[in-house]
Motif scaffolding. Structure first.
Motif, PDB file in Angstrom:
ATOM      1  N   ASN A 197     -18.282  28.810  49.782  1.00 42.28           N
ATOM      2  CA  ASN A 197     -18.847  29.690  48.771  1.00 42.28           C
ATOM      3  C   ASN A 197     -17.744  30.557  48.164  1.00 42.28           C
ATOM      4  O   ASN A 197     -17.028  31.243  48.896  1.00 42.28           O
ATOM      5  N   ILE A 198     -17.623  30.517  46.854  1.00 42.32           N
ATOM      6  CA  ILE A 198     -16.633  31.348  46.171  1.00 42.32           C
ATOM      7  C   ILE A 198     -17.279  32.705  45.890  1.00 42.32           C
ATOM      8  O   ILE A 198     -18.202  32.803  45.087  1.00 42.32           O
ATOM      9  N   VAL A 199     -16.785  33.719  46.571  1.00 37.98           N
ATOM     10  CA  VAL A 199     -17.331  35.062  46.408  1.00 37.98           C
ATOM     11  C   VAL A 199     -16.318  35.913  45.641  1.00 37.98           C
ATOM     12  O   VAL A 199     -15.801  35.488  44.628  1.00 37.98           O
ATOM     13  N   SER A 200     -16.016  37.105  46.117  1.00 35.64           N
ATOM     14  CA  SER A 200     -15.122  37.961  45.340  1.00 35.64           C
ATOM     15  C   SER A 200     -14.737  39.184  46.139  1.00 35.64           C
ATOM     16  O   SER A 200     -15.464  39.634  47.033  1.00 35.64           O
ATOM     17  N   GLY A 250     -21.947  39.977  47.532  1.00 33.66           N
ATOM     18  CA  GLY A 250     -22.186  40.517  48.874  1.00 33.66           C
ATOM     19  C   GLY A 250     -23.326  39.806  49.575  1.00 33.66           C
ATOM     20  O   GLY A 250     -23.283  39.556  50.790  1.00 33.66           O
ATOM     21  N   GLY A 251     -24.358  39.443  48.821  1.00 39.15           N
ATOM     22  CA  GLY A 251     -25.466  38.697  49.396  1.00 39.15           C
ATOM     23  C   GLY A 251     -25.045  37.313  49.858  1.00 39.15           C
ATOM     24  O   GLY A 251     -25.477  36.834  50.915  1.00 39.15           O
ATOM     25  N   ILE A 252     -24.185  36.662  49.081  1.00 39.52           N
ATOM     26  CA  ILE A 252     -23.695  35.333  49.476  1.00 39.52           C
ATOM     27  C   ILE A 252     -22.839  35.439  50.738  1.00 39.52           C
ATOM     28  O   ILE A 252     -22.893  34.562  51.614  1.00 39.52           O
ATOM     29  N   ILE A 253     -22.052  36.507  50.844  1.00 43.79           N
ATOM     30  CA  ILE A 253     -21.242  36.704  52.050  1.00 43.79           C
ATOM     31  C   ILE A 253     -22.133  36.802  53.283  1.00 43.79           C
ATOM     32  O   ILE A 253     -21.879  36.155  54.313  1.00 43.79           O
ATOM     33  N   ALA A 254     -23.197  37.603  53.206  1.00 46.91           N
ATOM     34  CA  ALA A 254     -24.118  37.724  54.333  1.00 46.91           C
ATOM     35  C   ALA A 254     -24.801  36.389  54.617  1.00 46.91           C
ATOM     36  O   ALA A 254     -24.973  35.992  55.784  1.00 46.91           O
ATOM     37  N   THR A 277     -19.721  23.259  58.585  1.00 46.92           N
ATOM     38  CA  THR A 277     -19.112  24.582  58.512  1.00 46.92           C
ATOM     39  C   THR A 277     -19.488  25.261  57.194  1.00 46.92           C
ATOM     40  O   THR A 277     -19.680  24.603  56.175  1.00 46.92           O
ATOM     41  N   VAL A 278     -19.576  26.584  57.253  1.00 49.92           N
ATOM     42  CA  VAL A 278     -19.935  27.382  56.073  1.00 49.92           C
ATOM     43  C   VAL A 278     -18.973  28.562  56.006  1.00 49.92           C
ATOM     44  O   VAL A 278     -18.958  29.410  56.904  1.00 49.92           O
ATOM     45  N   ASN A 279     -18.184  28.595  54.968  1.00 48.38           N
ATOM     46  CA  ASN A 279     -17.203  29.662  54.804  1.00 48.38           C
ATOM     47  C   ASN A 279     -17.231  30.199  53.377  1.00 48.38           C
ATOM     48  O   ASN A 279     -17.773  29.572  52.471  1.00 48.38           O
ATOM     49  N   ALA A 280     -16.616  31.362  53.207  1.00 49.64           N
ATOM     50  CA  ALA A 280     -16.525  31.969  51.879  1.00 49.64           C
ATOM     51  C   ALA A 280     -15.069  32.288  51.565  1.00 49.64           C
ATOM     52  O   ALA A 280     -14.297  32.672  52.457  1.00 49.64           O
ATOM     53  N   VAL A 281     -14.718  32.144  50.318  1.00 46.51           N
ATOM     54  CA  VAL A 281     -13.389  32.487  49.819  1.00 46.51           C
ATOM     55  C   VAL A 281     -13.567  33.620  48.822  1.00 46.51           C
ATOM     56  O   VAL A 281     -14.365  33.514  47.884  1.00 46.51           O
TER      57      VAL A 281
END
Length: 242
Positions: free
Chosen positions: A137-140, A158-162, A177-181
């Motif tokens: 997931n590309i967050v910020s 922030g919701g995607i991070i959670a 696997t599920v990760n965020a960048v």
């Protein structure tokens, strides 16, 4: 054939990610909502790298449209599945909250947060059945520390991070696997309206990042070498304190 879907893949970070994954041997499904010309440019770049792909037009914030397109793709590819998903689609509608139109709140939150849910849920079952998958997931930076003038964007990211942290625990035993960048200031179309000469002064490295640098990190997280990394939010921001 290995398949990867990149939402918002027509420009900027999304385009760079499509190119990176294509260099890793993936057939790239390039999602876009409206700008077919830019999506075709991305597809051509993928082909120049020796891979191939196709365009998938749908609005990630529309559950019916998203499911129709992805269900049709699955029906046409019996025995195959999308093993890498990069949730990159997002929009910015910056404003102070006191002046923010309700539509700008919903547009940003629905594209980011609802898009993450609709697309991921649609592909998750096949990943679990095959016992392999990579969701990135590309967050910020905005979703980690919050940014004034971006209450909507910060809330969405922030919701995607959670959600990343929660989902990673649900699917880890199935080798998904599920990760965020979390990029900071990256030179793309989305940041063209920012004052780069002024903002780069707050970045310890003294410059904006490149879309290709974000894509390289995504490529690693999509690889088998990253099999023991999940539930993480990895910042790529030139040293900005988060």
């Amino acid at each position: 054939m290995k398949y990867a879907l990149v939402t918002g893949g027509s420009r900027g970070i999304g385009r760079a990610i499509c190119c990176k994954l294509s260099s890793m041997g993936y057939y790239i499904l390039i999602n876009y909502q409206s700008n077919e010309n830019e999506a075709m440019i991305t597809l051509e770049k993928v082909r120049q790298l020796g891979s191939d792909g196709e365009l998938l037009k749908f609005n990630v914030a529309d559950s019916v449209e998203t499911n129709q397109v992805l269900d049709q793709w699955n029906a046409e590819h019996s025995g195959e599945y999308i093993e890498v998903l990069v949730n990159n689609a997002g929009v910015r509608k910056d404003n102070l909250m006191i002046w923010m139109p309700e539509d700008d709140w919903h547009n940003v939150v629905n594209t980011g947060l609802d898009g993450f849910f609709f697309v991921t849920q649609s592909l998750l079952k096949n990943m679990l059945i095959r016992k392999y998958g990579r969701i990135i997931n590309i967050v910020s930076l905005s979703g980690i520390k919050g940014m004034p003038g971006q209450v909507n964007y910060s809330a969405a990211k922030g919701g995607i991070i959670a959600g990343t942290k929660a989902l990673s625990q649900e699917v880890a035993r199935k080798n998904v696997t599920v990760n965020a960048v979390a990029p900071g200031f990256i030179s793309t179309d989305m940041t063209h309206d920012l004052d780069e000469s002024d903002l780069k002064k707050v970045v310890p490295m003294g410059r904006f990042g490149k879309a290709e640098e974000v894509a390289d990190l995504v490529g690693f997280l999509a690889s088998k070498q990253a099999a023991y990394i999940t539930g993480e939010v990895i910042s790529i921001n030139g040293g900005l304190y988060t």
